[in-house]
Design a protein around this motif. Structure first.
Motif, short mmCIF file in Angstrom:
data_model
loop_
_atom_site.label_atom_id
_atom_site.label_comp_id
_atom_site.label_asym_id
_atom_site.label_seq_id
_atom_site.Cartn_x
_atom_site.Cartn_y
_atom_site.Cartn_z
N LYS A 273 1.12 -1.38 0.16
CA LYS A 273 0.38 -0.18 -0.21
C LYS A 273 1.36 1.42 -0.13
CE LYS A 273 -4.23 -1.92 0.15
NZ LYS A 273 -4.98 -1.63 -0.84
N SER A 274 2.32 0.92 0.21
CA SER A 274 2.51 2.61 0.62
C SER A 274 3.83 2.62 -0.42
CB SER A 274 4.17 2.13 1.86
OG SER A 274 4.78 0.80 1.39
N GLY A 275 3.76 1.77 -1.20
CA GLY A 275 4.61 1.45 -2.30
C GLY A 275 6.35 1.31 -1.79
N MET A 276 6.79 0.69 -1.24
CA MET A 276 7.80 0.49 -0.69
C MET A 276 7.86 -0.96 0.14
SD MET A 276 8.34 3.13 2.56
CE MET A 276 7.55 4.71 3.03
N SER A 277 9.24 -0.95 -0.26
CA SER A 277 9.97 -2.23 -0.60
C SER A 277 9.50 -3.09 0.76
CB SER A 277 11.52 -2.60 -0.34
OG SER A 277 12.60 -1.74 0.54
N LEU A 278 9.60 -4.00 1.05
CA LEU A 278 9.77 -4.68 2.74
C LEU A 278 10.05 -5.00 3.86
CD1 LEU A 278 7.64 -6.33 3.71
CD2 LEU A 278 8.70 -8.38 3.53
#
Length: 353
Positions: A273-278
């Protein structure tokens, strides 16, 4: 009781002043007498009088030099000078050195009492100001935290509204504009300190007062300045952080708040949802909220279940399911670790059943 120090090389003047002051209704008491400025300076150091009454013309150290020394040392006291008509030019010099007023020889009771009445009024106003400000400071920690929270989230209008409500409360309590202005400055200072702490040193500190000097400015003027100061603080917050990163984390928080009761809510979905890697999301999330993803979900669940347990007809097992716990023993263990009571003990305490 206000402490008075009398300085004069004429014994009859000192006796007359002592008698008049003792008989005055304004709460002044003579604590010391001196024959010259040098002796008076030593007594000022020792007694720290509230009021200094000094002659102009004296041996060793005259009244003008005594006044200069008192002001240079920043001792907080009112000063009245005693002057003869021949010394009036010196009296005018003294008045330019922040002297309260002067008495002309021969001394007149009504003139002295008028000055003592004025000084008594000033002392009472200062005490009222100090008391009002002290009480405000004690109450202001929670208020400053609320304003800081809104600024940290860059909700400038909400922060300003909180500020307006606080100042309005001061006015409703009947405090003077001077107290309101001082308290506004205090609150802004506390807000900045809280934001500096949150930023971990990434935010620069203000180099000047938040409000310009001048108590004659109306309250509305201070609020205009307060709005400007809050905007400046918000800009510093924005500059100290990666705002794009904050927006990404906000998207993940929205997802968590809407889905915390789902048993399968996961760090992976929040990161998506944030568009970031884990791994990057996990690190940024903890930096932003001070909690790991798992701890944040548990916090939301515990807060919600606590509210559900207050309802008389809701059983602990039903509340657990409602917030995403199908394993009741695990839920009960987590709840007790969080609140120090089992779910049933807590429910019994808040509902009596």
């Amino acid at each position: 009781m206000y402490k008075v120090l009398i300085v004069d090389d004429e014994i009859m003047i000192k006796r007359s002043l002592c008698k008049l002051i003792a008989e005055s209704p304004y709460g002044f008491e003579v604590f010391g007498e001196a024959d010259d400025g040098m002796e008076a300076l030593a007594l000022c150091e020792k007694l720290r009088p509230d009021l200094l009454i000094t002659d102009i013309s004296m041996p060793v150290m005259d009244g003008l030099e005594l006044i200069r020394e008192v002001r240079r040392r920043k001792w907080d006291m009112e000063i009245i000078i005693i002057s003869g008509y021949g010394d009036f030019a010196y009296a005018q010099q003294a008045l330019r050195q922040d002297v309260t007023d002067y008495l002309l020889k021969p001394l007149k009771e009504e003139q002295l009492y008028e000055l003592l009445s004025d000084i008594d009024g000033r002392f009472k106003e200062r005490h009222k100001l100090a008391t009002g400000r002290s009480q405000w400071v004690k109450q202001s920690k929670a208020r400053s935290e609320a304003v800081s929270e809104q600024l940290w989230l860059l909700n400038e209008e909400e922060a300003l509204q909180l500020m307006k409500e606080m100042v309005q409360k001061l006015r409703e309590e009947g405090v003077s504009d001077e107290v309101a202005r001082s308290c506004t400055e205090d609150l802004l200072t506390m807000v900045e300190a809280e934001l500096l702490h949150r930023s971990g040193g990434g935010m620069s500190e203000s180099s000047k007062p938040f409000l310009t000097e001048g108590n004659e400015m109306p309250l509305e003027g201070w609020l205009v300045q307060a709005r400007s100061s809050l905007k400046d603080l918000a800009e510093k917050v924005r500059a100290s952080r990666n705002w794009g990163q904050r927006q990404s984390i906000a998207k993940a928080i929205d997802y968590i708040v809407l889905n915390y009761f789902q048993e399968d809510i996961s760090l992976q979905k929040a990161a998506e949802k944030s568009g970031m890697s884990l791994s990057y999301f996990s690190r940024c999330f903890k930096d932003e909220l001070g909690l790991s993803f798992t701890d944040y979900v548990i916090k939301l669940r515990m807060e919600k279940v606590k509210e559900l347990l207050k309802a008389p007809g809701v059983r602990a097992s039903e509340a657990a399911l409602a917030v995403g716990y199908e394993d009741y023993p695990h839920f009960a263990k987590t709840f007790k670790k969080y609140y120090g009571l089992s779910p049933n003990e807590y429910k019994k305490r808040v509902t009596g059943s």
